[in-house]
Design an enzyme around this catalytic site. Structure first.
Site, PDB file in Angstrom:
ATOM      1  N   ARG A   1      36.223  32.798  50.677  1.00 35.22           N
ATOM      2  CA  ARG A   1      35.757  34.425  51.529  1.00 35.22           C
ATOM      3  C   ARG A   1      34.908  33.320  52.727  1.00 35.22           C
ATOM      4  O   ARG A   1      33.869  33.718  53.673  1.00 35.22           O
ATOM      5  CB  ARG A   1      35.049  35.475  51.580  1.00 35.22           C
ATOM      6  CG  ARG A   1      35.241  36.270  50.241  1.00 35.22           C
ATOM      7  CD  ARG A   1      36.775  37.025  50.792  1.00 35.22           C
ATOM      8  NE  ARG A   1      36.429  37.456  50.247  1.00 35.22           N
ATOM      9  CZ  ARG A   1      38.484  38.321  50.141  1.00 35.22           C
ATOM     10  NH1 ARG A   1      38.824  37.930  50.814  1.00 35.22           N
ATOM     11  NH2 ARG A   1      38.546  39.406  49.087  1.00 35.22           N
TER      12      ARG A   1
ATOM     13  N   ASN B   1      46.456  44.684  46.252  1.00 37.41           N
ATOM     14  CA  ASN B   1      47.342  43.891  46.219  1.00 37.41           C
ATOM     15  C   ASN B   1      48.011  42.666  46.113  1.00 37.41           C
ATOM     16  O   ASN B   1      47.375  41.937  46.570  1.00 37.41           O
ATOM     17  CB  ASN B   1      46.990  43.944  48.229  1.00 37.41           C
ATOM     18  CG  ASN B   1      47.256  45.070  48.528  1.00 37.41           C
ATOM     19  OD1 ASN B   1      46.714  46.973  47.718  1.00 37.41           O
ATOM     20  ND2 ASN B   1      47.208  45.732  49.686  1.00 37.41           N
TER      21      ASN B   1
ATOM     22  N   ASN C   1      43.622  33.685  54.523  1.00 40.43           N
ATOM     23  CA  ASN C   1      43.510  34.143  54.778  1.00 40.43           C
ATOM     24  C   ASN C   1      41.098  34.585  55.697  1.00 40.43           C
ATOM     25  O   ASN C   1      40.845  35.634  54.891  1.00 40.43           O
ATOM     26  CB  ASN C   1      43.696  35.238  53.785  1.00 40.43           C
ATOM     27  CG  ASN C   1      42.946  35.920  52.966  1.00 40.43           C
ATOM     28  OD1 ASN C   1      42.807  35.208  52.130  1.00 40.43           O
ATOM     29  ND2 ASN C   1      43.169  36.892  52.330  1.00 40.43           N
TER      30      ASN C   1
ATOM     31  N   ASP D   1      43.552  35.897  41.566  1.00 40.11           N
ATOM     32  CA  ASP D   1      43.260  36.403  42.530  1.00 40.11           C
ATOM     33  C   ASP D   1      42.348  36.873  42.979  1.00 40.11           C
ATOM     34  O   ASP D   1      41.632  38.316  43.370  1.00 40.11           O
ATOM     35  CB  ASP D   1      44.799  37.694  43.111  1.00 40.11           C
ATOM     36  CG  ASP D   1      44.828  38.297  44.654  1.00 40.11           C
ATOM     37  OD1 ASP D   1      44.076  37.823  45.743  1.00 40.11           O
ATOM     38  OD2 ASP D   1      45.332  39.030  44.086  1.00 40.11           O
TER      39      ASP D   1
ATOM     40  N   HIS E   1      50.873  36.246  42.703  1.00 38.41           N
ATOM     41  CA  HIS E   1      50.164  38.140  41.438  1.00 38.41           C
ATOM     42  C   HIS E   1      52.117  38.355  41.944  1.00 38.41           C
ATOM     43  O   HIS E   1      51.645  39.674  42.188  1.00 38.41           O
ATOM     44  CB  HIS E   1      49.258  38.395  42.305  1.00 38.41           C
ATOM     45  CG  HIS E   1      49.799  38.400  43.936  1.00 38.41           C
ATOM     46  ND1 HIS E   1      50.953  38.576  44.868  1.00 38.41           N
ATOM     47  CD2 HIS E   1      48.697  37.924  45.094  1.00 38.41           C
ATOM     48  CE1 HIS E   1      50.223  38.873  45.854  1.00 38.41           C
ATOM     49  NE2 HIS E   1      48.376  38.672  45.895  1.00 38.41           N
TER      50      HIS E   1
ATOM     51  N   HIS F   1      53.354  36.008  49.296  1.00 33.78           N
ATOM     52  CA  HIS F   1      52.980  37.120  48.326  1.00 33.78           C
ATOM     53  C   HIS F   1      53.481  38.816  49.336  1.00 33.78           C
ATOM     54  O   HIS F   1      53.416  38.696  50.038  1.00 33.78           O
ATOM     55  CB  HIS F   1      51.124  37.589  49.607  1.00 33.78           C
ATOM     56  CG  HIS F   1      50.390  39.394  49.262  1.00 33.78           C
ATOM     57  ND1 HIS F   1      49.806  39.508  49.184  1.00 33.78           N
ATOM     58  CD2 HIS F   1      51.285  40.021  49.699  1.00 33.78           C
ATOM     59  CE1 HIS F   1      48.928  40.701  49.022  1.00 33.78           C
ATOM     60  NE2 HIS F   1      49.877  41.021  49.124  1.00 33.78           N
TER      61      HIS F   1
ATOM     62  N   HIS G   1      40.118  33.265  46.434  1.00 29.62           N
ATOM     63  CA  HIS G   1      39.160  33.984  47.632  1.00 29.62           C
ATOM     64  C   HIS G   1      37.846  34.211  47.832  1.00 29.62           C
ATOM     65  O   HIS G   1      37.394  34.687  47.295  1.00 29.62           O
ATOM     66  CB  HIS G   1      39.679  35.266  48.213  1.00 29.62           C
ATOM     67  CG  HIS G   1      40.932  36.079  48.334  1.00 29.62           C
ATOM     68  ND1 HIS G   1      41.666  35.683  49.304  1.00 29.62           N
ATOM     69  CD2 HIS G   1      42.024  36.520  46.696  1.00 29.62           C
ATOM     70  CE1 HIS G   1      43.533  35.691  48.624  1.00 29.62           C
ATOM     71  NE2 HIS G   1      43.603  36.651  47.476  1.00 29.62           N
TER      72      HIS G   1
ATOM     73  N   ASP H   1      49.122  34.849  52.666  1.00 33.56           N
ATOM     74  CA  ASP H   1      48.311  35.266  51.464  1.00 33.56           C
ATOM     75  C   ASP H   1      47.554  36.734  52.373  1.00 33.56           C
ATOM     76  O   ASP H   1      46.424  36.612  52.641  1.00 33.56           O
ATOM     77  CB  ASP H   1      47.525  34.657  50.334  1.00 33.56           C
ATOM     78  CG  ASP H   1      46.944  36.105  49.095  1.00 33.56           C
ATOM     79  OD1 ASP H   1      48.515  36.731  49.015  1.00 33.56           O
ATOM     80  OD2 ASP H   1      46.325  35.726  48.566  1.00 33.56           O
TER      81      ASP H   1
HETATM   82 ZN    ZN Z   1      47.765  38.597  47.726  1.00 29.69          ZN
END
Ligand code: ZN
Length: 431
Positions: A67, A281, A97, A308, A235, A182, A65, A154
């Site tokens: 961002r 998570n 995401n 992750d 994950h 996910h 991620h 995800d």
């Molecule tokens: Zn995830």
């Protein structure tokens, strides 16, 4: 164009057993692999003595991620990719995401354009549903044409089985496409903070039951069998979910899975000590799950390790355990954590570590330029790792804009010292 001879290292890739070798990198490619001490030195070549070090295909992290767009106070593509380079990673797959979600070709093009000036190769996944809302399938054909191979919502599981079926059917039409999940049933984890059970009760927070993962993986592998589609579990964290993958694969389904370093070395029992850095998570699970994941890694059921990598600004992680966002940093420490806790104790051979950190994730995401083998004519995407270097993780010294690592202060042994992307040295700590 740089010409570099890596002299005298131990070469580890999926093609042959580990061997002492000289590796010549020229014009972006591996030009020659010779017995140690016998490699040619073209005029102008830089010679790096890597005796005692491991030369391997660069790591491929298929779950990060970064961002950007929308969350750059926590990380951006430049800072995330810099951490990746330091971690020996040569290619990453960003998760969608972001804000806006990466769900149409215009956002994909924007992200890839920013990624082109990053030190490592930046790829992106796209979401399965529009806006990651779980209601309408994205235009998979247009996104595939824009270069996307990995599709995932995800952060959220896709709860609608009909949409999952349609997405998996698309993978049989579009070369290299894979649907990643996910795997946590949203209706079972709502309000949950850590693994459901004794630890959640003692911390006074809601639980996220393991069954939330197991029911989604069980459903999805059934859909993978139904459609003949390609399915990947992000994950994965429980023993029973791993059994579902193992059985589906034995029956011929095109199912793969990854685990994170943190789910291989930490348990729910560490959350009280770690605080919000231990909140993620899916949550950290039990010691029995860690054992099962480690066995799966050794026996080949687990295909890949992905981090992750999930940066969060310090203010956000300063909230209470219940209120802080889930996730932790990973790209810069993954190789060292794997070497320290799995390779050095003999749980994972160096060759198998290279397979799960590089070769298999590259294949899952369709990144044929990465993952090795280290052989003449192949793109020079390489990592050199010092298996003996001991260092202490200092959150302030990481490239990330965030600080949320559960490994802060840990003494690790094994560390990438050189990263080569397309023949260019993008990170070097060699003298
Ligand atoms: Zn995830």
């Amino acid at each position: 164009m740089e010409t570099t001879l890596l002299r005298g290292g131990t070469l580890i890739d999926a093609a042959s057993p580990p061997r002492a070798a000289d590796v010549l990198v020229q014009a972006g490619e591996v030009r020659q692999v010779a017995a140690a001490g016998e490699g040619e030195v073209p005029p102008g070549a830089r010679v790096l003595d890597v005796t005692g070090l491991l030369v391997m295909p660069g790591l491929v992290d298929i779950q990060v991620h970064f961002r950007e767009p929308g969350g750059t106070e926590a990380e951006d593509i430049a800072s995330g990719a810099e951490g990746a380079a330091r971690g020996g990673v040569t290619a990453v797959v960003m998760m969608p995401n972001t804000s806006p979600a990466i769900d149409d070709p215009a956002v994909v093009a924007e992200v890839l354009a920013i990624g082109r000036s990053a030190p490592v190769e930046v790829h992106t996944a796209a979401s399965i549903t529009v806006g990651r809302q779980g209601e309408r399938l994205v235009d998979v054909r247009a996104l595939h044409a824009a270069g996307v191979r990995v599709f995932t919502d995800d952060g959220n599981a896709v709860m609608d089985a009909g949409i999952m079926r349609a997405a998996l059917e698309a993978t049989t039409q579009l070369p290299g496409m894979v649907v990643s999940q996910h795997a946590e049933d949203a209706s079972l984890v709502a309000g949950g903070v850590v693994n459901e059970g004794l630890v959640a009760r003692s911390l006074g927070v809601g639980g996220r039951p393991r069954e939330a993962e197991e029911v989604i993986v069980a459903r999805d592998v059934a859909l993978a069998r139904l459609t003949g589609g390609r399915y990947h579990v992000l994950h994965l964290s429980t023993a029973l979910a791993l059994d579902h993958v193992r059985r589906a694969r034995a029956e011929g389904a095109a199912v793969t899975c990854e685990v994170t370093p943190q789910h291989l070395v930490l348990t729910e029992g560490d959350v009280a000590r770690l605080g919000t850095s231990g909140k993620m998570n899916p949550p950290l699970r039990t010691a029995a799950d860690v054992d099962a994941l480690r066995r799966g890694l050794a026996d080949g059921t687990v295909d890949a390790i992905a981090t992750d990598h999930a940066p969060h600004a310090p203010e956000a992680k300063a909230a209470s355990l219940a209120d802080a966002p889930p996730g932790m940093l990973g790209v810069e420490t993954a190789a060292a954590v794997v070497w320290t806790h799995l390779v050095r104790p003999g749980l994972l051979s160096p060759a198998r570590a290279v397979e799960v950190l590089s070769t298999r994730p590259a294949a899952i995401a369709g990144l044929w330029r990465h993952g090795g083998p280290v052989a003449p004519g192949r793109p020079a995407n390489l990592c050199v790792l010092d298996p003996e270097e001991t260092w202490v993780v200092d959150p302030d010294a990481l490239a990330s804009r965030s600080r949320n690592t559960p490994f802060a202060g840990d003494r690790l042994t094994g560390r990438p010292v050189l990263t080569v992307v397309d023949g260019r040295v993008v990170m070097s700590r060699l003298g």
